[in-house]
Design a protein around this motif. Sequence first.
Motif, PDB file in Angstrom:
ATOM      1  N   LYS A 125       0.841  -1.179   0.000  1.00  0.00           N
ATOM      2  CA  LYS A 125       0.000   0.000   0.000  1.00  0.00           C
ATOM      3  C   LYS A 125       0.883   1.237   0.000  1.00  0.00           C
ATOM      4  O   LYS A 125       2.088   1.162   0.221  1.00  0.00           O
ATOM      5  CB  LYS A 125      -0.896   0.002   1.236  1.00  0.00           C
ATOM      6  N   TRP A 126       0.267   2.381  -0.230  1.00  0.00           N
ATOM      7  CA  TRP A 126       1.049   3.615  -0.265  1.00  0.00           C
ATOM      8  C   TRP A 126       1.579   3.955   1.121  1.00  0.00           C
ATOM      9  O   TRP A 126       2.587   4.639   1.243  1.00  0.00           O
ATOM     10  CB  TRP A 126       0.222   4.766  -0.834  1.00  0.00           C
ATOM     11  N   GLU A 127       0.937   3.447   2.195  1.00  0.00           N
ATOM     12  CA  GLU A 127       1.436   3.709   3.543  1.00  0.00           C
ATOM     13  C   GLU A 127       2.770   3.008   3.796  1.00  0.00           C
ATOM     14  O   GLU A 127       3.549   3.425   4.644  1.00  0.00           O
ATOM     15  CB  GLU A 127       0.421   3.269   4.594  1.00  0.00           C
ATOM     16  N   ASP A 128       3.008   1.909   3.066  1.00  0.00           N
ATOM     17  CA  ASP A 128       4.268   1.185   3.236  1.00  0.00           C
ATOM     18  C   ASP A 128       5.453   1.964   2.668  1.00  0.00           C
ATOM     19  O   ASP A 128       6.585   1.778   3.107  1.00  0.00           O
ATOM     20  CB  ASP A 128       4.185  -0.177   2.563  1.00  0.00           C
ATOM     21  N   TYR A 129       5.193   2.809   1.684  1.00  0.00           N
ATOM     22  CA  TYR A 129       6.271   3.586   1.089  1.00  0.00           C
ATOM     23  C   TYR A 129       6.522   4.897   1.838  1.00  0.00           C
ATOM     24  O   TYR A 129       7.589   5.476   1.727  1.00  0.00           O
ATOM     25  CB  TYR A 129       5.951   3.917  -0.373  1.00  0.00           C
ATOM     26  N   LEU A 130       5.524   5.359   2.568  1.00  0.00           N
ATOM     27  CA  LEU A 130       5.625   6.635   3.260  1.00  0.00           C
ATOM     28  C   LEU A 130       6.081   6.392   4.692  1.00  0.00           C
ATOM     29  O   LEU A 130       5.308   5.972   5.545  1.00  0.00           O
ATOM     30  CB  LEU A 130       4.269   7.343   3.239  1.00  0.00           C
ATOM     31  N   ASP A 131       7.330   6.634   4.960  1.00  0.00           N
ATOM     32  CA  ASP A 131       7.900   6.421   6.279  1.00  0.00           C
ATOM     33  C   ASP A 131       8.224   7.786   6.889  1.00  0.00           C
ATOM     34  O   ASP A 131       8.863   8.616   6.243  1.00  0.00           O
ATOM     35  CB  ASP A 131       9.170   5.578   6.152  1.00  0.00           C
ATOM     36  N   PRO A 132       7.812   8.058   8.117  1.00  0.00           N
ATOM     37  CA  PRO A 132       8.108   9.354   8.723  1.00  0.00           C
ATOM     38  C   PRO A 132       9.610   9.604   8.895  1.00  0.00           C
ATOM     39  O   PRO A 132      10.038  10.737   9.074  1.00  0.00           O
ATOM     40  CB  PRO A 132       7.426   9.292  10.083  1.00  0.00           C
ATOM     41  N   LEU A 133      10.390   8.552   8.818  1.00  0.00           N
ATOM     42  CA  LEU A 133      11.836   8.684   8.932  1.00  0.00           C
ATOM     43  C   LEU A 133      12.414   9.514   7.792  1.00  0.00           C
ATOM     44  O   LEU A 133      13.376  10.250   7.970  1.00  0.00           O
ATOM     45  CB  LEU A 133      12.472   7.297   8.944  1.00  0.00           C
ATOM     46  N   TYR A 134      11.784   9.437   6.620  1.00  0.00           N
ATOM     47  CA  TYR A 134      12.293  10.131   5.453  1.00  0.00           C
ATOM     48  C   TYR A 134      11.683  11.520   5.253  1.00  0.00           C
ATOM     49  O   TYR A 134      12.005  12.184   4.276  1.00  0.00           O
ATOM     50  CB  TYR A 134      12.034   9.313   4.193  1.00  0.00           C
ATOM     51  N   LEU A 135      10.824  11.969   6.138  1.00  0.00           N
ATOM     52  CA  LEU A 135      10.145  13.249   5.977  1.00  0.00           C
ATOM     53  C   LEU A 135      11.109  14.429   5.851  1.00  0.00           C
ATOM     54  O   LEU A 135      10.929  15.268   4.961  1.00  0.00           O
ATOM     55  CB  LEU A 135       9.162  13.467   7.126  1.00  0.00           C
ATOM     56  N   PRO A 136      12.162  14.546   6.670  1.00  0.00           N
ATOM     57  CA  PRO A 136      13.093  15.667   6.475  1.00  0.00           C
ATOM     58  C   PRO A 136      13.841  15.630   5.147  1.00  0.00           C
ATOM     59  O   PRO A 136      14.241  16.673   4.636  1.00  0.00           O
ATOM     60  CB  PRO A 136      14.075  15.534   7.642  1.00  0.00           C
ATOM     61  N   LEU A 137      14.010  14.450   4.575  1.00  0.00           N
ATOM     62  CA  LEU A 137      14.693  14.361   3.284  1.00  0.00           C
ATOM     63  C   LEU A 137      13.890  15.023   2.173  1.00  0.00           C
ATOM     64  O   LEU A 137      14.456  15.594   1.238  1.00  0.00           O
ATOM     65  CB  LEU A 137      14.954  12.901   2.917  1.00  0.00           C
ATOM     66  N   PHE A 138      12.567  14.941   2.266  1.00  0.00           N
ATOM     67  CA  PHE A 138      11.714  15.489   1.221  1.00  0.00           C
ATOM     68  C   PHE A 138      11.244  16.907   1.501  1.00  0.00           C
ATOM     69  O   PHE A 138      10.786  17.581   0.584  1.00  0.00           O
ATOM     70  CB  PHE A 138      10.495  14.589   1.013  1.00  0.00           C
ATOM     71  N   THR A 139      11.316  17.345   2.746  1.00  0.00           N
ATOM     72  CA  THR A 139      10.813  18.674   3.078  1.00  0.00           C
ATOM     73  C   THR A 139      11.929  19.651   3.414  1.00  0.00           C
ATOM     74  O   THR A 139      12.046  20.706   2.799  1.00  0.00           O
ATOM     75  CB  THR A 139       9.831  18.598   4.256  1.00  0.00           C
ATOM     76  N   ALA A 140      12.740  19.325   4.387  1.00  0.00           N
ATOM     77  CA  ALA A 140      13.714  20.291   4.899  1.00  0.00           C
ATOM     78  C   ALA A 140      14.963  20.413   4.021  1.00  0.00           C
ATOM     79  O   ALA A 140      15.476  21.516   3.835  1.00  0.00           O
ATOM     80  CB  ALA A 140      14.122  19.925   6.326  1.00  0.00           C
ATOM     81  N   PHE A 141      15.458  19.311   3.486  1.00  0.00           N
ATOM     82  CA  PHE A 141      16.667  19.391   2.665  1.00  0.00           C
ATOM     83  C   PHE A 141      16.508  20.291   1.438  1.00  0.00           C
ATOM     84  O   PHE A 141      17.356  21.153   1.199  1.00  0.00           O
ATOM     85  CB  PHE A 141      17.140  17.997   2.229  1.00  0.00           C
ATOM     86  N   PRO A 142      15.450  20.141   0.639  1.00  0.00           N
ATOM     87  CA  PRO A 142      15.324  21.041  -0.520  1.00  0.00           C
ATOM     88  C   PRO A 142      15.168  22.514  -0.127  1.00  0.00           C
ATOM     89  O   PRO A 142      15.737  23.388  -0.776  1.00  0.00           O
ATOM     90  CB  PRO A 142      14.079  20.535  -1.236  1.00  0.00           C
ATOM     91  N   ILE A 143      14.419  22.764   0.932  1.00  0.00           N
ATOM     92  CA  ILE A 143      14.222  24.152   1.358  1.00  0.00           C
ATOM     93  C   ILE A 143      15.525  24.747   1.861  1.00  0.00           C
ATOM     94  O   ILE A 143      15.874  25.891   1.536  1.00  0.00           O
ATOM     95  CB  ILE A 143      13.126  24.217   2.442  1.00  0.00           C
ATOM     96  N   GLU A 144      16.265  23.984   2.649  1.00  0.00           N
ATOM     97  CA  GLU A 144      17.531  24.493   3.183  1.00  0.00           C
ATOM     98  C   GLU A 144      18.546  24.747   2.067  1.00  0.00           C
ATOM     99  O   GLU A 144      19.266  25.744   2.097  1.00  0.00           O
ATOM    100  CB  GLU A 144      18.104  23.518   4.211  1.00  0.00           C
ATOM    101  N   TRP A 145      18.623  23.843   1.090  1.00  0.00           N
ATOM    102  CA  TRP A 145      19.553  24.056  -0.025  1.00  0.00           C
ATOM    103  C   TRP A 145      19.149  25.259  -0.866  1.00  0.00           C
ATOM    104  O   TRP A 145      19.999  26.023  -1.314  1.00  0.00           O
ATOM    105  CB  TRP A 145      19.657  22.816  -0.909  1.00  0.00           C
ATOM    106  N   TRP A 146      17.850  25.407  -1.076  1.00  0.00           N
ATOM    107  CA  TRP A 146      17.378  26.555  -1.849  1.00  0.00           C
ATOM    108  C   TRP A 146      17.719  27.861  -1.139  1.00  0.00           C
ATOM    109  O   TRP A 146      18.193  28.813  -1.769  1.00  0.00           O
ATOM    110  CB  TRP A 146      15.868  26.442  -2.066  1.00  0.00           C
ATOM    111  N   LEU A 147      17.522  27.912   0.163  1.00  0.00           N
ATOM    112  CA  LEU A 147      17.837  29.128   0.908  1.00  0.00           C
ATOM    113  C   LEU A 147      19.338  29.337   1.041  1.00  0.00           C
ATOM    114  O   LEU A 147      19.807  30.474   1.121  1.00  0.00           O
ATOM    115  CB  LEU A 147      17.178  29.091   2.292  1.00  0.00           C
ATOM    116  N   LEU A 148      20.086  28.249   1.079  1.00  0.00           N
ATOM    117  CA  LEU A 148      21.537  28.379   1.182  1.00  0.00           C
ATOM    118  C   LEU A 148      22.136  28.914  -0.110  1.00  0.00           C
ATOM    119  O   LEU A 148      23.070  29.726  -0.082  1.00  0.00           O
ATOM    120  CB  LEU A 148      22.151  27.022   1.527  1.00  0.00           C
ATOM    121  N   LEU A 149      21.601  28.507  -1.236  1.00  0.00           N
ATOM    122  CA  LEU A 149      22.139  28.927  -2.525  1.00  0.00           C
ATOM    123  C   LEU A 149      21.552  30.247  -3.023  1.00  0.00           C
ATOM    124  O   LEU A 149      22.019  30.780  -4.023  1.00  0.00           O
ATOM    125  CB  LEU A 149      21.897  27.831  -3.567  1.00  0.00           C
TER     126      LEU A 149
END
Length: 90
Positions: free
Chosen positions: A7-31
């Motif tokens: 199911k789609w819940e099996d692919y969505l792990d809260p462990l990976y949430l910062p990888l998809f949310t915070a990393f792109p925003i931080e890199w965008w603001l850093l650059l």
Amino acid sequence: MRKQKKKWEDYLDPLYLPLFTAFPIEWWLLLKKPPFSAIEITLYIIGILFFVFSGAVETNSEEGKSQLFGYIYLISALLFASISLFRWLA
């Protein structure tokens, strides 16, 4: 043996949430070129605090995978904070 359909819940792990949310925003603001608005600075600080919080939560887990991601999040918070402090002072 039949494979169970994931199911789609099996692919969505809260462990990976910062990888998809915070990393792109931080890199965008850093650059991004200065000057920064107050909202961008606040978003950058909230992103760093999100890394610290998620890293602290994940390092308290007993699983090795969660601890690894926790340390990655804590190190990335340290790197983003130190790079932004250097850019601010320079």
